[in-house]
Design a protein around this motif. Structure first.
Motif, mmCIF file in Angstrom:
data_model
loop_
_atom_site.group_PDB
_atom_site.id
_atom_site.type_symbol
_atom_site.label_atom_id
_atom_site.label_comp_id
_atom_site.label_asym_id
_atom_site.label_seq_id
_atom_site.Cartn_x
_atom_site.Cartn_y
_atom_site.Cartn_z
ATOM 1 N N GLY A 78 -3.085 7.204 -2.801
ATOM 2 C CA GLY A 78 -4.390 6.547 -2.846
ATOM 3 C C GLY A 78 -4.707 5.994 -4.222
ATOM 4 O O GLY A 78 -5.433 5.013 -4.362
ATOM 5 N N GLU A 79 -4.126 6.608 -5.229
ATOM 6 C CA GLU A 79 -4.363 6.163 -6.602
ATOM 7 C C GLU A 79 -3.441 5.026 -7.027
ATOM 8 O O GLU A 79 -3.689 4.394 -8.040
ATOM 9 C CB GLU A 79 -4.197 7.348 -7.560
ATOM 10 N N ILE A 80 -2.377 4.744 -6.259
ATOM 11 C CA ILE A 80 -1.434 3.704 -6.671
ATOM 12 C C ILE A 80 -1.419 2.490 -5.753
ATOM 13 O O ILE A 80 -0.592 1.617 -5.911
ATOM 14 C CB ILE A 80 0.001 4.277 -6.814
ATOM 15 N N THR A 81 -2.338 2.403 -4.809
ATOM 16 C CA THR A 81 -2.297 1.310 -3.838
ATOM 17 C C THR A 81 -2.710 -0.031 -4.414
ATOM 18 O O THR A 81 -2.560 -1.046 -3.759
ATOM 19 C CB THR A 81 -3.198 1.608 -2.616
ATOM 20 N N SER B 46 9.713 1.774 -8.681
ATOM 21 C CA SER B 46 10.563 2.531 -7.750
ATOM 22 C C SER B 46 9.995 3.939 -7.531
ATOM 23 O O SER B 46 10.091 4.486 -6.429
ATOM 24 C CB SER B 46 12.005 2.586 -8.245
ATOM 25 N N ALA B 47 9.382 4.523 -8.555
ATOM 26 C CA ALA B 47 8.764 5.849 -8.397
ATOM 27 C C ALA B 47 7.589 5.776 -7.421
ATOM 28 O O ALA B 47 7.409 6.679 -6.589
ATOM 29 C CB ALA B 47 8.295 6.380 -9.748
ATOM 30 N N GLU B 48 6.795 4.728 -7.503
ATOM 31 C CA GLU B 48 5.660 4.570 -6.576
ATOM 32 C C GLU B 48 6.154 4.336 -5.151
ATOM 33 O O GLU B 48 5.584 4.877 -4.193
ATOM 34 C CB GLU B 48 4.773 3.419 -7.042
ATOM 35 N N LEU B 49 7.229 3.578 -4.998
ATOM 36 C CA LEU B 49 7.794 3.365 -3.665
ATOM 37 C C LEU B 49 8.314 4.671 -3.071
ATOM 38 O O LEU B 49 8.175 4.911 -1.872
ATOM 39 C CB LEU B 49 8.906 2.314 -3.713
#
Length: 154
Positions: free
Chosen positions: A34-37, A44-47
Motif C-alpha cells: 500500500g505504501e509503494i503503489t 525489482s524489490a517492489e515487484l
C-alpha cells in the motif's frame, strides 16, 4: 486436506489457526504494498513485494474457500457441495456479505494462481489491494463462525 486422526472440532481448530496466520501475512503484505503503489517504474524489490502480496492473497482465498468454508459445510450438512453452494451458504451464514464477493475473490485468485493474467503484476497487485479488505473481513467472520461451531461440537 484433513488429518484422519483429528476430531471435527480439532480439525476445525487447526483450520482456524491456519486462517489466522494467513490473514496476518496478507495484512502485512497489504501494508507494505500500500505504501509503494504510487511509484513508477517499480524497482525489482517492489515487484517482489507485489508478487508476495498476490501469492498470499491466493493462499488465503484457497484456505478460506477450499478448506474452511468447505469443511464447515461438511460438518454442518455432511456435504459441502459445489463451490457455488459453498459461496451461497457463506452468504446465508453471514460470513460473506454476498456470494458475489467470494466469486470475485475466487476469479482474482484463479488469475493469480493459473497465470491467466495478461496484465502487469502492478495492475494485479492493485486489484489484490482493493479486494484484500473484503477477503480479510470474510476470513475474520469465518474464524468467528468456525469458533462458534467448534464450541458446539463434541
Amino acid at each position: 486436506m484433513t488429518k484422519k486422526n483429528l476430531s471435527k472440532a480439532e480439525q476445525l481448530a487447526l483450520f482456524i489457526e491456519q486462517l489466522v496466520r494467513a490473514s496476518d501475512y496478507l495484512r502485512e503484505c497489504c501494508h507494505i504494498c500500500g505504501e509503494i503503489t504510487h511509484g513508477h517504474p517499480f524497482t525489482s524489490a517492489e515487484l517482489r513485494e507485489f508478487e508476495a502480496l498476490t501469492a498470499r492473497f491466493a493462499r488465503l482465498a484457497d484456505l478460506l474457500l477450499q478448506k474452511v468454508l468447505r469443511y464447515i459445510g461438511t460438518v454442518e450438512a455432511n456435504d459441502a457441495g459445489t463451490i457455488i453452494d459453498i459461496m451461497n451458504r457463506a452468504e446465508k451464514q453471514r460470513i460473506a456479505d454476498s456470494a458475489e464477493d467470494l466469486s470475485e475473490i475466487r476469479e482474482l485468485r484463479n488469475e493469480i494462481a493459473h497465470e491467466y493474467a495478461t496484465r502487469d503484476i502492478e495492475d494485479v497487485g492493485r486489484d489484490v489491494l482493493l479486494r484484500s479488505p473484503t477477503l480479510l473481513t470474510i476470513s475474520e467472520r469465518a474464524i468467528q463462525y468456525a469458533k462458534e461451531l467448534t464450541a458446539r461440537l463434541p
